[in-house]
Design an enzyme around this catalytic site. Structure first.
Site, PDB file in Angstrom:
ATOM      1  N   GLY A 118      -1.638  11.242 -14.452  1.00 44.75           N
ATOM      2  CA  GLY A 118      -3.303  11.645 -14.679  1.00 44.75           C
ATOM      3  C   GLY A 118      -3.885  11.026 -13.908  1.00 44.75           C
ATOM      4  N   ARG A 172      -9.126   6.203 -13.593  1.00 47.20           N
ATOM      5  CA  ARG A 172      -9.840   6.045 -13.139  1.00 47.20           C
ATOM      6  C   ARG A 172     -11.038   7.280 -12.661  1.00 47.20           C
ATOM      7  NH1 ARG A 172      -8.204   1.891  -7.722  1.00 47.20           N
ATOM      8  NH2 ARG A 172      -6.916   2.635  -7.196  1.00 47.20           N
ATOM      9  N   LYS A 202     -14.197   7.621  -7.897  1.00 51.53           N
ATOM     10  CA  LYS A 202     -12.827   7.153  -7.533  1.00 51.53           C
ATOM     11  C   LYS A 202     -13.131   5.463  -9.059  1.00 51.53           C
ATOM     12  CE  LYS A 202      -8.490   5.881  -5.609  1.00 51.53           C
ATOM     13  NZ  LYS A 202      -7.872   6.281  -4.576  1.00 51.53           N
ATOM     14  N   ASP A 241      -7.636  -1.241 -16.112  1.00 52.04           N
ATOM     15  CA  ASP A 241      -9.437  -0.632 -16.205  1.00 52.04           C
ATOM     16  C   ASP A 241      -9.931   0.481 -16.087  1.00 52.04           C
ATOM     17  OD1 ASP A 241      -9.352  -1.420 -13.878  1.00 52.04           O
ATOM     18  OD2 ASP A 241      -9.829  -3.585 -13.634  1.00 52.04           O
ATOM     19  N   GLY A 242      -9.395   0.869 -15.532  1.00 51.43           N
ATOM     20  CA  GLY A 242     -10.830   1.973 -14.857  1.00 51.43           C
ATOM     21  C   GLY A 242     -11.335   2.432 -13.648  1.00 51.43           C
ATOM     22  N   ARG A 250     -14.994  10.679  -3.125  1.00 50.36           N
ATOM     23  CA  ARG A 250     -13.931  11.267  -2.326  1.00 50.36           C
ATOM     24  C   ARG A 250     -14.288  12.494  -2.477  1.00 50.36           C
ATOM     25  NH1 ARG A 250      -7.535   9.563  -3.920  1.00 50.36           N
ATOM     26  NH2 ARG A 250      -7.703  11.031  -5.501  1.00 50.36           N
ATOM     27  N   ARG A 275      -1.725  18.180  -7.077  1.00 56.69           N
ATOM     28  CA  ARG A 275      -0.604  17.547  -6.722  1.00 56.69           C
ATOM     29  C   ARG A 275       0.455  18.366  -6.879  1.00 56.69           C
ATOM     30  NH1 ARG A 275      -3.615  12.533  -7.497  1.00 56.69           N
ATOM     31  NH2 ARG A 275      -5.177  13.416  -7.757  1.00 56.69           N
ATOM     32  N   ASP A 299       2.968  12.445  -7.533  1.00 58.01           N
ATOM     33  CA  ASP A 299       1.504  12.668  -7.566  1.00 58.01           C
ATOM     34  C   ASP A 299       0.432  12.160  -6.678  1.00 58.01           C
ATOM     35  OD1 ASP A 299       2.899  10.235  -7.924  1.00 58.01           O
ATOM     36  OD2 ASP A 299       0.739   9.272  -8.565  1.00 58.01           O
ATOM     37  N   ASP A 349      -4.981   9.425  -1.366  1.00 63.33           N
ATOM     38  CA  ASP A 349      -4.695   8.205  -1.811  1.00 63.33           C
ATOM     39  C   ASP A 349      -4.108   6.902  -0.564  1.00 63.33           C
ATOM     40  OD1 ASP A 349      -4.125   6.782  -3.802  1.00 63.33           O
ATOM     41  OD2 ASP A 349      -3.728   8.665  -4.929  1.00 63.33           O
TER      42      ASP A 349
HETATM   43  P1  AMP Z   1      -2.106   5.446  -7.699  1.00 69.80           P
HETATM   44  O1  AMP Z   1      -0.433   4.812  -7.165  1.00 69.80           O
HETATM   45  O2  AMP Z   1      -3.274   4.853  -7.368  1.00 69.80           O
HETATM   46  O3  AMP Z   1      -1.577   6.789  -6.639  1.00 69.80           O
HETATM   47  O4  AMP Z   1      -1.937   5.508  -9.039  1.00 69.80           O
HETATM   48  C1  AMP Z   1      -1.316   5.715  -9.656  1.00 69.80           C
HETATM   49  C2  AMP Z   1      -1.357   6.350 -11.283  1.00 69.80           C
HETATM   50  O5  AMP Z   1      -1.761   5.014 -11.882  1.00 69.80           O
HETATM   51  C3  AMP Z   1      -2.479   7.568 -11.006  1.00 69.80           C
HETATM   52  O6  AMP Z   1      -2.870   7.861 -12.703  1.00 69.80           O
HETATM   53  C4  AMP Z   1      -3.478   6.819 -11.646  1.00 69.80           C
HETATM   54  O7  AMP Z   1      -5.302   7.052 -12.149  1.00 69.80           O
HETATM   55  C5  AMP Z   1      -3.475   5.577 -11.876  1.00 69.80           C
HETATM   56  N1  AMP Z   1      -3.982   4.610 -11.952  1.00 69.80           N
HETATM   57  C6  AMP Z   1      -4.447   3.503 -10.715  1.00 69.80           C
HETATM   58  N2  AMP Z   1      -4.967   2.046 -11.471  1.00 69.80           N
HETATM   59  C7  AMP Z   1      -5.901   3.098 -12.044  1.00 69.80           C
HETATM   60  C8  AMP Z   1      -6.422   1.501 -12.651  1.00 69.80           C
HETATM   61  N3  AMP Z   1      -7.123   0.713 -12.512  1.00 69.80           N
HETATM   62  N4  AMP Z   1      -6.922   2.408 -14.084  1.00 69.80           N
HETATM   63  C9  AMP Z   1      -6.557   3.248 -14.628  1.00 69.80           C
HETATM   64  N5  AMP Z   1      -6.039   3.849 -14.458  1.00 69.80           N
HETATM   65  C10 AMP Z   1      -5.518   3.332 -12.708  1.00 69.80           C
HETATM   66 MG    MG Z   2      -2.686   8.470  -7.302  1.00 70.31          MG
END
Ligand code: AMP
Ligand code: MG
Length: 485
Positions: free
Chosen positions: A85, A88, A108, A120-121, A171, A178, A249, A259
């Site tokens: 999900g 962030r 984002k 940390d979002g 974005r 997805r 995802d 991404d």
């Molecule tokens: P990604 O590898 O960027 O596609 O992210 C994989 C998952 O990790 C997704 O659910 C993102 O929302 C979550 N995510 C990545 N970075 C963060 C972050 N800094 N804080 C919270 N969730 C994150």
């Molecule tokens: Mg992603």
């Protein structure tokens, strides 16, 4: 700016309604004027950098925006995670552009949500700038992609191995559906939600399938998504793009590149090229991308099985047949794409040897992928380049010339075709890194803007193109990319 949010109509198990967390000192770093105009964003607002910083950091909301974080699951490096999900990101709503196309607008790095897990979002400035430049470069290369409207620095630091300045990137995507969105509901056995999701996806991305009825609808949908993915991956292979984290995802149902975390560009031709620090097994290396794409489509197929046919065995055999077809279709399109790169208007089975021999030669001699195809193109116009490239390509070169003669096509037509397939300039890793460093160290976007200006016309040389055409001195031997998470 009028925002709608059709995603809300899917039901509240699809998202969490949550507002962005305000940031300390938002400051607009990058703004995409061309995209903003296309999206009919108010010219007065576009002149007001303070207001833009507020809106595109999440500090201020557009009056009709209902921000949501989307729920999805996904296979990451082959392992299923039932609960990912938007951890962030905030979907602000949907915008309709001047040509009546609908787009998601998403922040984002805009704060934590129910899906943040231990994150940390937030987003660091480096990956935000990288996503902006890469996605705009891909768009200019004619490759389906989510785009970037803005990067706003936050005035806050985030911890990523060390303290780094933070940013929020905006974005713009055809949607954020997805493969993992389908897996999320399928893994919970919520068939009703999968069905609704299919209807929604077809409405948004494949309206031509709406007349399909019964079970044929789901097979047609799966096939349409597969075709879009084949098209996309052939584009990636055409320009030497390595996505780096092709998890389900990160596989968009609309067929766009999404991404840009650990992506990179290949310099010298190497089918095993990969740069991601977390891809230990090389799962997502350059030449593996078609197989992974097919694997991801198999995960989508699995999520749809009970809808494809009520009898599970029949459903499996329908899906298997379709995926096998997908492999054949890819094979054809891959060689047609490479055929076009060497000027063939029609690629025959015998040409596969010619194409493979060229790639073998590039690999053995560590020749730069982009430069070689660019020079091959220009050799049709310049006898000097013609002499150089015939030396570089050895025996292959006269074979190519014979094949072109046999084709009997007008030389200028061949040149134009090659020119449209072979970029002069790509967002090379060493330039990208230098530009990101400059943005972080100076707080100015000047170097990023200069790079973007060249990347906007990748098939044409401009006054400053030459500054960005050079292959990296070390062949990117030690280059590594990070997820930026
Ligand atoms: P990604 O590898 O960027 O596609 O992210 C994989 C998952 O990790 C997704 O659910 C993102 O929302 C979550 N995510 C990545 N970075 C963060 C972050 N800094 N804080 C919270 N969730 C994150
Ligand atoms: Mg992603």
């Amino acid at each position: 700016m009028i925002l709608t949010n059709s995603y809300l109509s899917l039901g509240d198990e699809f998202y969490q309604q949550i507002e962005p967390t305000p940031v300390a000192a938002p400051n607009l770093l990058l703004w995409n004027h061309e995209l903003a105009d296309q999206l009919a964003i108010d010219p007065a607002l576009q002149q007001d950098r303070v207001a833009l910083s507020q809106y595109f950091s999440g500090n201020r909301l557009f009056p009709d925006s209902t921000p949501v974080a989307l729920a999805y699951a996904g296979h990451q490096f082959g392992q299923f995670n039932p609960r990912l999900g938007d951890g962030r990101a905030h979907l602000l709503g949907e915008l309709t552009d001047r040509t009546n196309h609908r787009f998601d607008i998403q922040l984002k790095g805009s704060g934590p949500t129910r899906f943040s897990r231990s994150g940390d979002g937030r987003c660091a400035m480096g990956p935000a700038v990288r996503e902006f430049i890469m996605s705009e470069a891909m768009h200019a290369l004619g490759i389906p992609t989510a785009r970037s409207l803005a990067v706003v620095t936050t005035g806050e630091m985030v911890f990523r191995e060390e303290m780094r300045p933070g940013a929020v990137v905006t974005r713009i995507a055809a949607s954020h559906l997805r493969v993992g969105t389908f897996e999320y509901f399928a893994s919970q056995g919520n068939l009703d939600a999968v069905e609704r999701l299919c209807g929604y996806a077809v409405e948004r991305h494949y309206p031509e399938l709406k007349q399909e009825t019964g079970e044929g609808f789901y097979t047609a949908f799966l096939q349409a998504v597969c075709r879009k993915q084949i098209e996309l991956i052939c584009h990636w292979l055409r320009v030497g793009f390595i996505h780096g984290v092709m998890n389900t995802d990160n596989t968009s149902i609309s067929g766009e590149t999404i991404d840009y975390g650990p992506c990179a560009m290949m310099s010298s031709y190497n089918p095993d090229a990969m740069f991601s620090s977390i891809d230990h097994s090389g799962r997502y290396r350059f030449i593996q991308q078609p197989q992974i794409c097919q694997w991801n489509m198999a995960r989508l197929a699995e999520s749809l099985l009970p809808l494809i046919h009520e009898d599970s065995k029949t459903a499996v055999s329908i899906a298997e047949e379709l995926l096998k077809e997908m492999a054949n279709e890819f094979h054809q399109q891959y060689f047609a794409m490479l055929g076009k790169k060497i000027g063939l208007t029609e690629t025959k089975p015998a040409d596969e040897t010619l194409i493979n021999d060229l790639l073998k030669h590039l690999r053995l001699n560590k020749l730069d992928y982009t430069q070689t195809f660019h020079r091959l193109t220009e050799s049709l116009h310049s006898s000097e380049i013609d002499t150089q490239i015939s030396t570089d390509l050895g025996d292959w070169y006269p074979r190519w010339k014979i094949r072109l003669d046999e084709q009997g096509e007008n030389k200028e037509t061949v040149y134009q075709q090659m020119r449209s397939q072979n970029p002069v300039v790509i967002p090379r890793n060493h330039h990208m890194e230098a530009v990101i460093r400059s943005c972080i160290e100076t707080g100015s976007a000047d170097d990023a803007e200069a790079f973007l200006a060249v990347l906007k016309s990748p098939y044409r040389e401009t006054a400053t193109t030459a500054q960005y055409q050079d292959a990296p001195a070390d062949n990117d031997r030690d280059y590594q990319t990070f997820c930026g998470t």
